[in-house]
Design an enzyme around this catalytic site. Structure first.
Site, PDB file in Angstrom:
ATOM      1  N   LYS A   1      -9.323  -2.358  30.556  1.00 15.09           N
ATOM      2  CA  LYS A   1      -8.007  -2.643  29.972  1.00 15.09           C
ATOM      3  C   LYS A   1      -7.642  -4.096  30.250  1.00 15.09           C
ATOM      4  CE  LYS A   1      -3.113  -1.499  30.253  1.00 15.09           C
ATOM      5  NZ  LYS A   1      -2.057  -0.811  31.044  1.00 15.09           N
TER       6      LYS A   1
ATOM      7  N   PHE B   1     -10.247   1.696  -4.231  1.00 19.00           N
ATOM      8  CA  PHE B   1      -8.783   1.662  -4.301  1.00 19.00           C
ATOM      9  C   PHE B   1      -8.353   0.228  -4.001  1.00 19.00           C
ATOM     10  CE2 PHE B   1      -6.496   5.770  -4.499  1.00 19.00           C
ATOM     11  CZ  PHE B   1      -7.564   6.639  -4.558  1.00 19.00           C
TER      12      PHE B   1
ATOM     13  N   ASP C   1     -17.846  -5.221   4.220  1.00 18.29           N
ATOM     14  CA  ASP C   1     -17.092  -4.661   3.085  1.00 18.29           C
ATOM     15  C   ASP C   1     -17.935  -3.493   2.565  1.00 18.29           C
ATOM     16  OD1 ASP C   1     -15.291  -6.029   0.273  1.00 18.29           O
ATOM     17  OD2 ASP C   1     -15.995  -3.983   0.659  1.00 18.29           O
ATOM     18  N   ILE C   2     -17.588  -2.302   3.001  1.00 19.45           N
ATOM     19  CA  ILE C   2     -18.448  -1.123   2.782  1.00 19.45           C
ATOM     20  C   ILE C   2     -18.682  -0.860   1.296  1.00 19.45           C
ATOM     21  CG2 ILE C   2     -18.675   1.366   3.171  1.00 19.45           C
ATOM     22  CD1 ILE C   2     -16.903   0.986   5.696  1.00 19.45           C
TER      23      ILE C   2
ATOM     24  N   ASP D   1     -10.297  -4.820   7.699  1.00 19.26           N
ATOM     25  CA  ASP D   1     -11.100  -5.972   7.253  1.00 19.26           C
ATOM     26  C   ASP D   1     -11.706  -6.719   8.431  1.00 19.26           C
ATOM     27  OD1 ASP D   1      -8.690  -6.415   4.662  1.00 19.26           O
ATOM     28  OD2 ASP D   1     -10.732  -5.631   4.492  1.00 19.26           O
TER      29      ASP D   1
ATOM     30  N   LYS E   1     -10.270  -7.388  -7.584  1.00 17.94           N
ATOM     31  CA  LYS E   1     -11.162  -6.690  -6.640  1.00 17.94           C
ATOM     32  C   LYS E   1     -12.256  -5.920  -7.388  1.00 17.94           C
ATOM     33  CE  LYS E   1      -8.194  -6.322  -2.639  1.00 17.94           C
ATOM     34  NZ  LYS E   1      -7.172  -5.538  -1.915  1.00 17.94           N
TER      35      LYS E   1
ATOM     36  N   ASN F   1      -3.997   1.106  11.000  1.00 18.76           N
ATOM     37  CA  ASN F   1      -3.085   0.933   9.874  1.00 18.76           C
ATOM     38  C   ASN F   1      -2.431   2.269   9.567  1.00 18.76           C
ATOM     39  OD1 ASN F   1      -4.650   2.393   7.755  1.00 18.76           O
ATOM     40  ND2 ASN F   1      -6.170   0.817   8.231  1.00 18.76           N
TER      41      ASN F   1
HETATM   42  O1  PMT Z   1      -4.171   7.691   3.333  1.00 19.93           O
HETATM   43  P1  PMT Z   1      -2.800   7.695   2.708  1.00 19.93           P
HETATM   44  O2  PMT Z   1      -1.696   7.648   3.703  1.00 19.93           O
HETATM   45  O3  PMT Z   1      -2.649   8.792   1.705  1.00 19.93           O
HETATM   46  O4  PMT Z   1      -2.652   6.303   1.896  1.00 19.93           O
HETATM   47  C1  PMT Z   1      -3.470   6.162   0.771  1.00 19.93           C
HETATM   48  C2  PMT Z   1      -3.998   4.705   0.705  1.00 19.93           C
HETATM   49  C3  PMT Z   1      -2.830   3.791   0.404  1.00 19.93           C
HETATM   50  C4  PMT Z   1      -4.673   4.331   1.971  1.00 19.93           C
HETATM   51  C5  PMT Z   1      -5.018   4.691  -0.467  1.00 19.93           C
HETATM   52  O5  PMT Z   1      -4.376   5.098  -1.659  1.00 19.93           O
HETATM   53  C6  PMT Z   1      -5.583   3.305  -0.619  1.00 19.93           C
HETATM   54  O6  PMT Z   1      -5.031   2.450  -1.275  1.00 19.93           O
HETATM   55  N1  PMT Z   1      -6.757   3.112   0.037  1.00 19.93           N
HETATM   56  C7  PMT Z   1      -7.425   1.782   0.054  1.00 19.93           C
HETATM   57  C8  PMT Z   1      -6.781   0.946   1.095  1.00 19.93           C
HETATM   58  C9  PMT Z   1      -7.517  -0.372   1.225  1.00 19.93           C
HETATM   59  O7  PMT Z   1      -8.182  -0.669   2.186  1.00 19.93           O
HETATM   60  O8  PMT Z   1      -7.378  -1.062   0.101  1.00 19.93           O
HETATM   61  P2  PMT Z   1      -7.949  -2.634   0.028  1.00 19.93           P
HETATM   62  O9  PMT Z   1      -7.380  -3.205  -1.207  1.00 19.93           O
HETATM   63  O10 PMT Z   1      -7.716  -3.347   1.329  1.00 19.93           O
HETATM   64  O11 PMT Z   1      -9.543  -2.393  -0.099  1.00 19.93           O
HETATM   65  C10 PMT Z   1     -10.120  -2.338  -1.385  1.00 19.93           C
HETATM   66  C11 PMT Z   1     -11.274  -1.356  -1.392  1.00 19.93           C
HETATM   67  O12 PMT Z   1     -12.283  -1.805  -0.506  1.00 19.93           O
HETATM   68  C12 PMT Z   1     -10.887   0.038  -0.915  1.00 19.93           C
HETATM   69  O13 PMT Z   1     -11.568   0.984  -1.716  1.00 19.93           O
HETATM   70  C13 PMT Z   1     -11.383   0.084   0.513  1.00 19.93           C
HETATM   71  O14 PMT Z   1     -11.755   1.431   0.893  1.00 19.93           O
HETATM   72  C14 PMT Z   1     -12.591  -0.812   0.448  1.00 19.93           C
HETATM   73  N2  PMT Z   1     -12.926  -1.508   1.686  1.00 19.93           N
HETATM   74  C15 PMT Z   1     -12.047  -2.366   2.241  1.00 19.93           C
HETATM   75  C16 PMT Z   1     -12.422  -3.035   3.382  1.00 19.93           C
HETATM   76  C17 PMT Z   1     -13.702  -2.828   3.939  1.00 19.93           C
HETATM   77  N3  PMT Z   1     -14.099  -3.472   5.048  1.00 19.93           N
HETATM   78  N4  PMT Z   1     -14.563  -1.975   3.355  1.00 19.93           N
HETATM   79  C18 PMT Z   1     -14.196  -1.309   2.225  1.00 19.93           C
HETATM   80  O15 PMT Z   1     -14.959  -0.503   1.697  1.00 19.93           O
END
Ligand code: PMT
Length: 413
Positions: free
Chosen positions: A295, A331, A314-315, A285, A345, A216
């Site tokens: 390959k 975030f 989901d960590i 995800d 969330k 991503n």
């Molecule tokens: O890195 P940059 O280019 O500066 O961009 C910053 C950012 C946009 C990446 C950052 O500000 C941000 O939004 N990070 C979270 C991105 C994300 O995965 O958001 P989400 O809404 O999909 O996930 C929600 C939360 O679950 C996040 O805290 C994520 O770290 C966490 N997560 C998600 C999936 C997963 N399998 N495990 C997780 O812990």
């Protein structure tokens, strides 16, 4: 501002006369320190005339020491600028040599040091020089990368010292940002002193085969900004970083990972030792069910390649459900209904707080140096105007400090 201007051997030293003039004209004090190499290119008297102070060039001159010893000189400066910085001086700074007044000052100071390299383009791209630069960056040196252009040796390429006015402006910008950070740190008080903070940043790459992966757009800037701010505010920071191209903030323990599984293992290893866990990483995800060890070959007759994906752990939700856990702050990266989805969330993952930011077309979240975010808890929120991620790092930590967050519950003030 009191500027200690170091001049090292290089034809670009003549440009530092103009740089000295600009600093003096703007009302700053300048103390010039020249190496023997610099004096081979330009007379100290020229700098003395412009700066109004005798040039310092010797570590053992008792007359000079009588005025202000090299240690006092290192303390006197608010900012050390070395322009030009030769490849030789970069190497000496990297290994901590103290064989002349300038390198000794750099070893004896706790003030910010800005290096402005100038050298032949092949020297600049030499692996040794590039490694020295990376090490210095990780130690907190500010590096003003050289420009590309015609060089004194007649060749053309990167290695040309920036123009004096550009250096001047970057020194002023750095000072302005430092003052801003100092205010932010003061505003945050001692809350973060001694706290331990685990931060994830950047993307994760989910490999399809040895050549291809699902990734991503995360650059890591937001998470790295939080790590830098936390460290500057006195916290002990562990930064788990996905594949990114940015240098670590100084004095931060960095753990590099690639996939969501690897990030999960790193978080499992560190979360218990931390007071706060801030998950800024864009964690995939899903991952492919069957990662190919060879390959994948394009099947001539098929126009569509289907991949079976399976959910990753989901960590952050996993950490949030651990009985003994840190304060957990996530975030939310959303392209629409940003606050609504973020609140959902927050609840669904049982977080203590979440930071909402918009991503997608025209939004600032991914990759940009800027962002606009909203910190949300179950009964409060703080919206921040768009600003630099570096500044937002401090602002978010100050807001988190004011929330009196405790694991599993929030007592908002
Ligand atoms: O890195 P940059 O280019 O500066 O961009 C910053 C950012 C946009 C990446 C950052 O500000 C941000 O939004 N990070 C979270 C991105 C994300 O995965 O958001 P989400 O809404 O999909 O996930 C929600 C939360 O679950 C996040 O805290 C994520 O770290 C966490 N997560 C998600 C999936 C997963 N399998 N495990 C997780 O812990």
């Amino acid at each position: 501002m009191k500027i200690l201007l170091g001049i090292t051997g290089g034809i670009a030293a003549y440009k530092s006369l103009e740089l000295t003039r600009l600093f003096i004209k703007a009302g700053h004090q300048v103390q010039v320190v020249m190496t023997a190499g610099a004096k081979a290119f330009i007379q100290p008297l020229s700098f003395q005339a412009l700066s109004g102070s005798p040039v310092r060039d010797s570590l053992f001159d008792c007359h000079q020491e009588a005025g202000m010893g090299h240690i006092e000189l290192a303390r006197w400066a608010d900012q050390i600028v070395i322009a030009p910085t030769s490849a030789e001086t970069l190497a000496k700074l990297r290994i901590g040599r103290a064989d002349n007044l300038l390198t000794t000052l750099c070893l004896a100071t706790d003030k910010p040091i800005m290096v402005v390299p100038a050298m032949n383009h092949l020297m600049w791209f030499n692996e040794a020089t590039q490694e020295n630069i990376q090490v210095l960056k990780q130690r907190g040196f500010e590096v003003l990368e050289p420009a590309v252009g015609e060089q004194a040796c007649g060749e053309v390429g990167a290695g040309r010292m920036l123009e004096p006015v550009a250096i001047f402006e970057q020194v002023m910008q750095a000072q302005k940002q430092r003052l801003q950070w100092e205010q932010d740190v003061l505003q945050g008080g001692a809350f973060w002193q001694g706290k331990s903070v685990l931060i994830t940043a950047g993307p994760t790459f989910e490999d399809i085969d040895p050549v291809r992966f699902i990734g991503n757009r995360s650059s890591g800037k937001m998470g790295f900004a939080l790590a830098e701010a936390a460290q500057k505010m006195g916290a002990k920071v562990t930064l788990v970083a996905g594949p990114v191209q940015i240098s670590s903030p100084p004095c931060v323990k960095r753990v590099d990972v690639r996939s969501a599984d690897q990030m999960f293992h790193a978080v499992q290893e560190h979360y218990k030792d931390n007071d706060f866990f801030i998950s800024a990483a864009a964690v995939a995800d899903f991952k492919v069910v069957h990662k190919s060890i060879q390959k994948l070959k394009k099947q001539a007759k098929e126009d569509i390649l289907s991949l079976s994906l399976v959910k990753n752990v989901d960590i952050i939700a996993w950490v949030a459900e651990q009985p003994k856990r840190p304060v957990v702050i996530g975030f939310a990266a959303e392209t629409e209904h940003v606050l609504g989805y973020a609140k959902a969330k927050l609840k669904q993952k049982k977080l203590d707080a979440i930071i909402a930011n918009e991503v997608g077309e025209g939004a600032k979240g991914f990759e940009s140096d800027q962002n606009s975010v909203t910190l949300i808890t179950k009964d409060s929120f703080f919206s921040f105007d768009e600003g630099s991620k570096k500044r937002l790092g401090f602002q978010l930590l100050n807001a988190i400090a004011s929330l009196n967050l405790r694991s599993g519950c929030v007592e908002s003030i």
